[in-house]
Design a protein around this motif. Structure first.
Motif, PDB file in Angstrom:
ATOM      1  N   PRO A   1      10.963   5.386  -8.531  1.00  0.00           N
ATOM      2  CA  PRO A   1       9.629   4.903  -8.172  1.00  0.00           C
ATOM      3  C   PRO A   1       8.930   5.932  -7.286  1.00  0.00           C
ATOM      4  CG  PRO A   1      11.310   3.752  -6.911  1.00  0.00           C
ATOM      5  CD  PRO A   1      12.037   4.614  -7.895  1.00  0.00           C
ATOM      6  N   VAL A   2       7.609   5.987  -7.373  1.00  0.00           N
ATOM      7  CA  VAL A   2       6.837   6.946  -6.584  1.00  0.00           C
ATOM      8  C   VAL A   2       5.734   6.221  -5.820  1.00  0.00           C
ATOM      9  CG1 VAL A   2       7.300   8.894  -8.111  1.00  0.00           C
ATOM     10  CG2 VAL A   2       5.310   7.442  -8.543  1.00  0.00           C
ATOM     11  N   THR A   3       5.326   6.814  -4.720  1.00  0.00           N
ATOM     12  CA  THR A   3       4.267   6.233  -3.906  1.00  0.00           C
ATOM     13  C   THR A   3       3.392   7.330  -3.326  1.00  0.00           C
ATOM     14  OG1 THR A   3       3.759   4.774  -2.026  1.00  0.00           O
ATOM     15  CG2 THR A   3       5.714   6.154  -1.819  1.00  0.00           C
ATOM     16  N   THR A   4       2.162   6.983  -3.004  1.00  0.00           N
ATOM     17  CA  THR A   4       1.247   7.895  -2.326  1.00  0.00           C
ATOM     18  C   THR A   4       0.262   7.054  -1.531  1.00  0.00           C
ATOM     19  OG1 THR A   4      -0.154   9.862  -2.583  1.00  0.00           O
ATOM     20  CG2 THR A   4      -0.533   8.051  -4.133  1.00  0.00           C
ATOM     21  N   ASP A   5      -0.406   7.670  -0.564  1.00  0.00           N
ATOM     22  CA  ASP A   5      -1.362   6.937   0.241  1.00  0.00           C
ATOM     23  C   ASP A   5      -2.751   6.982  -0.389  1.00  0.00           C
ATOM     24  OD1 ASP A   5      -1.053   9.623   0.831  1.00  0.00           O
ATOM     25  OD2 ASP A   5      -0.782   9.311   2.974  1.00  0.00           O
ATOM     26  N   VAL A   6      -3.515   5.918  -0.162  1.00  0.00           N
ATOM     27  CA  VAL A   6      -4.881   5.829  -0.676  1.00  0.00           C
ATOM     28  C   VAL A   6      -5.815   5.579   0.502  1.00  0.00           C
ATOM     29  CG1 VAL A   6      -4.221   5.069  -2.979  1.00  0.00           C
ATOM     30  CG2 VAL A   6      -4.534   3.362  -1.182  1.00  0.00           C
ATOM     31  N   HIS A   7      -7.050   6.091   0.379  1.00  0.00           N
ATOM     32  CA  HIS A   7      -7.958   6.051   1.526  1.00  0.00           C
ATOM     33  C   HIS A   7      -9.244   5.287   1.256  1.00  0.00           C
ATOM     34  CE1 HIS A   7      -5.575   9.816   1.523  1.00  0.00           C
ATOM     35  NE2 HIS A   7      -5.346   9.481   2.769  1.00  0.00           N
ATOM     36  N   SER A   8      -9.448   4.844   0.029  1.00  0.00           N
ATOM     37  CA  SER A   8     -10.672   4.133  -0.328  1.00  0.00           C
ATOM     38  C   SER A   8     -10.370   3.188  -1.481  1.00  0.00           C
ATOM     39  CB  SER A   8     -11.765   5.120  -0.744  1.00  0.00           C
ATOM     40  OG  SER A   8     -11.441   5.721  -2.001  1.00  0.00           O
ATOM     41  N   PRO A   9     -11.211   2.167  -1.693  1.00  0.00           N
ATOM     42  CA  PRO A   9     -11.010   1.270  -2.833  1.00  0.00           C
ATOM     43  C   PRO A   9     -10.974   2.008  -4.162  1.00  0.00           C
ATOM     44  CG  PRO A   9     -12.515   0.265  -1.269  1.00  0.00           C
ATOM     45  CD  PRO A   9     -12.287   1.676  -0.788  1.00  0.00           C
ATOM     46  N   ALA A  10     -11.807   3.030  -4.321  1.00  0.00           N
ATOM     47  CA  ALA A  10     -11.819   3.785  -5.582  1.00  0.00           C
ATOM     48  C   ALA A  10     -10.493   4.508  -5.792  1.00  0.00           C
ATOM     49  CB  ALA A  10     -12.972   4.791  -5.569  1.00  0.00           C
ATOM     50  N   GLU A  11      -9.935   5.080  -4.728  1.00  0.00           N
ATOM     51  CA  GLU A  11      -8.642   5.760  -4.840  1.00  0.00           C
ATOM     52  C   GLU A  11      -7.526   4.756  -5.140  1.00  0.00           C
ATOM     53  OE1 GLU A  11      -7.725   8.211  -1.511  1.00  0.00           O
ATOM     54  OE2 GLU A  11      -9.479   9.502  -1.763  1.00  0.00           O
ATOM     55  N   ALA A  12      -7.598   3.577  -4.539  1.00  0.00           N
ATOM     56  CA  ALA A  12      -6.588   2.554  -4.793  1.00  0.00           C
ATOM     57  C   ALA A  12      -6.584   2.161  -6.265  1.00  0.00           C
ATOM     58  CB  ALA A  12      -6.842   1.330  -3.915  1.00  0.00           C
ATOM     59  N   GLU A  13      -7.758   1.990  -6.825  1.00  0.00           N
ATOM     60  CA  GLU A  13      -7.865   1.632  -8.243  1.00  0.00           C
ATOM     61  C   GLU A  13      -7.313   2.749  -9.127  1.00  0.00           C
ATOM     62  OE1 GLU A  13     -11.256   0.290 -11.535  1.00  0.00           O
ATOM     63  OE2 GLU A  13     -11.803   0.602  -9.428  1.00  0.00           O
ATOM     64  N   MET A  14      -7.655   3.985  -8.786  1.00  0.00           N
ATOM     65  CA  MET A  14      -7.208   5.129  -9.568  1.00  0.00           C
ATOM     66  C   MET A  14      -5.688   5.284  -9.502  1.00  0.00           C
ATOM     67  SD  MET A  14      -8.496   9.075  -9.155  1.00  0.00           S
ATOM     68  CE  MET A  14     -10.160   8.436  -8.948  1.00  0.00           C
ATOM     69  N   ALA A  15      -5.130   5.233  -8.290  1.00  0.00           N
ATOM     70  CA  ALA A  15      -3.689   5.394  -8.121  1.00  0.00           C
ATOM     71  C   ALA A  15      -2.931   4.201  -8.686  1.00  0.00           C
ATOM     72  CB  ALA A  15      -3.349   5.590  -6.647  1.00  0.00           C
ATOM     73  N   GLY A  16      -3.528   3.027  -8.604  1.00  0.00           N
ATOM     74  CA  GLY A  16      -2.866   1.823  -9.065  1.00  0.00           C
ATOM     75  C   GLY A  16      -2.548   1.839 -10.547  1.00  0.00           C
ATOM     76  N   ALA A  17      -3.256   2.670 -11.295  1.00  0.00           N
ATOM     77  CA  ALA A  17      -3.014   2.757 -12.733  1.00  0.00           C
ATOM     78  C   ALA A  17      -1.740   3.532 -13.054  1.00  0.00           C
ATOM     79  CB  ALA A  17      -4.209   3.408 -13.418  1.00  0.00           C
TER      80      ALA A  17
END
Length: 247
Positions: free
Chosen positions: A65-81
């Motif tokens: 499994p991998v993880t990264t930090d997100v800083h905005s709602p747009a980044e969360a949506e992008m990374a969440g995919a």
């Protein structure tokens, strides 16, 4: 920090190999953008889209499994995919819109507890995530502001948050930071990171977060508090022994 594509693949393969050899569950974390750097001249990172693609490939190839930090709602949506777990940075841990966006991806979430929060205050963050339909989250203790340019790790925090029913991770390397300690850069006491990790494991926690680098002296971010890759196996063996003793 993802210093380059070659670098992040090399680190992921090396750490995954060590974790398998030591029989340790492992989530690989890498940052695409260090948005909260001390100086405007500090290295920030590379493109979020590119990094999400790289991390996704690392996860598939190495079966981790991998993880990264997100800083905005747009980044969360992008990374969440593409990313298995989304990390909420400490300074943004109370940002409701960011928490909502992360929760709505359905991914697991790791919230870094802000240096300004008391352990019992994380209940408000938990209530937000649950209200947004996500109960797959944990909190990471990473030290509390103690005067200027200093952090202190209060091991009581681990107990109190776990007693409240939350999954708790201890961040051994960020807890030894000295924010802005060099004036235009953050310094730290990297030699103390394994010490605090051992104390946290003895106190009781569900996992350890550690920044690992093949050559901390040359790291583009957080070098002074990172653990050398070559020392990782012995630290994992010690942590496993302590876990076995207190479980």
């Amino acid at each position: 920090m993802i210093e380059s594509e070659k670098f992040v693949w090399r680190m992921a393969r090396s750490i995954a190999r060590i974790a398998r050899a030591e029989n340790v569950d492992f989530i690989f974390k890498a940052s695409y953008d260090k948005a909260i750097r001390t100086s405007v001249r500090s290295f920030r990172g590379i493109d979020v889209c590119k990094v999400c693609e790289i991390l996704s490939e690392i996860g598939r190839e190495l079966k981790i499994p991998v993880t990264t930090d997100v800083h905005s709602p747009a980044e969360a949506e992008m990374a969440g995919a593409r990313i298995d777990m989304l990390q909420i940075p400490a300074f943004l841990c109370r940002q409701t819109d960011l928490l909502r966006a992360a929760a709505e991806t359905g991914r697991a979430i790791n919230v870094k507890k802000g240096q300004f929060l008391a352990p019992w205050d994380v209940k408000n963050i938990a209530q937000k995530l649950i209200a947004f339909g996500n109960n797959k989250f944990c909190f990471t203790e990473r030290g509390t502001t103690f005067g200027y340019n200093n952090l202190v790790a209060d091991m009581r925090s681990l107990y109190w948050m776990r007693a409240a029913g939350y999954r708790v991770i201890f961040d051994a390397t960020h807890s030894v930071q000295k924010p802005g300690g060099a004036g235009d850069a953050t310094t730290g006491d990297g030699e103390l990171a394994p010490v605090l990790a051992r104390a946290a494991m003895a106190t009781g926690c569900d996992g350890i977060f550690m920044e690992v680098h093949e050559n901390p002296a040359r790291a583009l971010s957080d070098g002074p508090n990172q653990i050398p890759l070559k020392n990782l196996p012995k630290h994992l063996r010690m942590l496993k022994a302590i876990h076995a003793a207190v479980s």
